[in-house]
Enzyme design. Structure first.
Site, PDB file in Angstrom:
ATOM      1  NE  ARG A  68      -1.096 -37.720  -9.379  1.00 45.56           N
ATOM      2  CZ  ARG A  68      -0.817 -38.866  -8.760  1.00 45.56           C
ATOM      3  NH1 ARG A  68       0.345 -39.017  -8.141  1.00 45.56           N
ATOM      4  NH2 ARG A  68      -1.703 -39.841  -8.731  1.00 45.56           N
ATOM      5  CG  HIS A 112      14.530 -47.554 -10.440  1.00 47.01           C
ATOM      6  ND1 HIS A 112      14.069 -46.465  -9.719  1.00 47.01           N
ATOM      7  CD2 HIS A 112      15.048 -48.409  -9.527  1.00 47.01           C
ATOM      8  CE1 HIS A 112      14.286 -46.671  -8.439  1.00 47.01           C
ATOM      9  NE2 HIS A 112      14.880 -47.839  -8.289  1.00 47.01           N
TER      10      HIS A 112
HETATM   11  C1  GRF Z   1      19.028 -41.606 -13.450  1.00 43.83           C
HETATM   12  O1  GRF Z   1      19.824 -42.229 -12.474  1.00 43.83           O
HETATM   13  C2  GRF Z   1      17.802 -42.421 -13.720  1.00 43.83           C
HETATM   14  O2  GRF Z   1      18.013 -43.792 -13.591  1.00 43.83           O
HETATM   15  C3  GRF Z   1      16.851 -41.950 -12.660  1.00 43.83           C
HETATM   16  O3  GRF Z   1      17.097 -40.584 -12.528  1.00 43.83           O
HETATM   17  C4  GRF Z   1      18.438 -40.297 -12.940  1.00 43.83           C
HETATM   18  C5  GRF Z   1      18.341 -39.264 -14.016  1.00 43.83           C
HETATM   19  O4  GRF Z   1      19.616 -38.767 -14.380  1.00 43.83           O
HETATM   20  N1  GRF Z   1      15.488 -42.253 -13.002  1.00 43.83           N
HETATM   21  P1  GRF Z   1      19.758 -37.847 -15.680  1.00 43.83           P
HETATM   22  O5  GRF Z   1      18.823 -36.652 -15.487  1.00 43.83           O
HETATM   23  O6  GRF Z   1      19.362 -38.678 -16.857  1.00 43.83           O
HETATM   24  O7  GRF Z   1      21.193 -37.437 -15.697  1.00 43.83           O
END
Ligand code: GRF
Length: 196
Positions: A68, A112
């Protein structure tokens, strides 16, 4: 009031890219510019979108690194070459280590899909429904070592509908995400967010 140059934003993605699209579409009205998109996944729909839009794309495939740390050194090299003011994680699906997070402290953001501190981690919509939560939503926060635990910058919420499915709830929250994230970056661009 003097004119500010647009805030330079790099977006990190792994998947679908709907937040990337929202961030890109709303950039002009919010006063920032997406200067590059970094992905660990070369086949992500988000990468296709970025290329279609003529955005600079940098692929750093984690599967090509033994550790990583080595992956994150390569990620940081790409980001530093792009020279962003702010880095926006938008569905970036790798957990980032202490050195990486520390390097970009105060300018590394994540979105999130829950009202943090409720429901960090995955599968948030199903868990919110299972818990009987009446309210749900999305959070933009600074990234720290604590996964989904950094300082909260902004949240947006909704009322859970009786009998709502996880998919229906996810779709409604996603619509809120698409408004919130550009708005938060606009706040950074306007100098309203103290961490800049
Ligand atoms: C979203 O729900 C975001 O909140 C989370 O991952 C998802 C990503 O969706 N962290 P996208 O790839 O932006 O459509």
């Amino acid at each position: 009031m003097g004119l500010r140059p647009p805030l330079r934003v790099a977006v990190m993605v792994s998947g679908r890219g709907s937040n990337l699209r929202a961030l890109h579409e709303k950039a002009p009205e919010q006063g920032y510019v997406i200067i590059g998109v970094v992905s660990n996944n070369p086949t992500a729909p988000a990468v296709d979108y970025a290329r279609d839009q003529g955005l600079a794309v940098r692929i750093v495939d984690h599967r090509q690194f033994a550790t990583r740390d080595a992956f994150e050194v390569a990620l940081a090299a790409e980001l530093d070459d792009l020279a962003p003011d702010v880095i926006a994680l938008a569905g970036f699906l790798r957990v980032l280590g202490t050195d990486f997070v520390g390097r970009y402290r105060g300018r590394l953001l994540n979105i999130h899909p829950s009202l943090l501190p409720a429901f960090p981690g995955l599968d948030t919509h199903r868990r919110a429904l299972a818990s009987g939560a009446r309210f749900h939503g999305a959070t933009v926060h600074l990234v720290t070592d604590a996964v989904d635990g950094g300082p909260i910058i902004a949240q947006t919420g909704l009322t859970v509908n009786p009998g709502e499915s996880p998919a229906a709830l996810a779709a409604r929250v996603l619509t809120l995400e698409h408004a919130l994230y550009p708005y938060v970056l606009g706040g950074f661009a306007r100098g309203e967010t103290s961490d800049r």
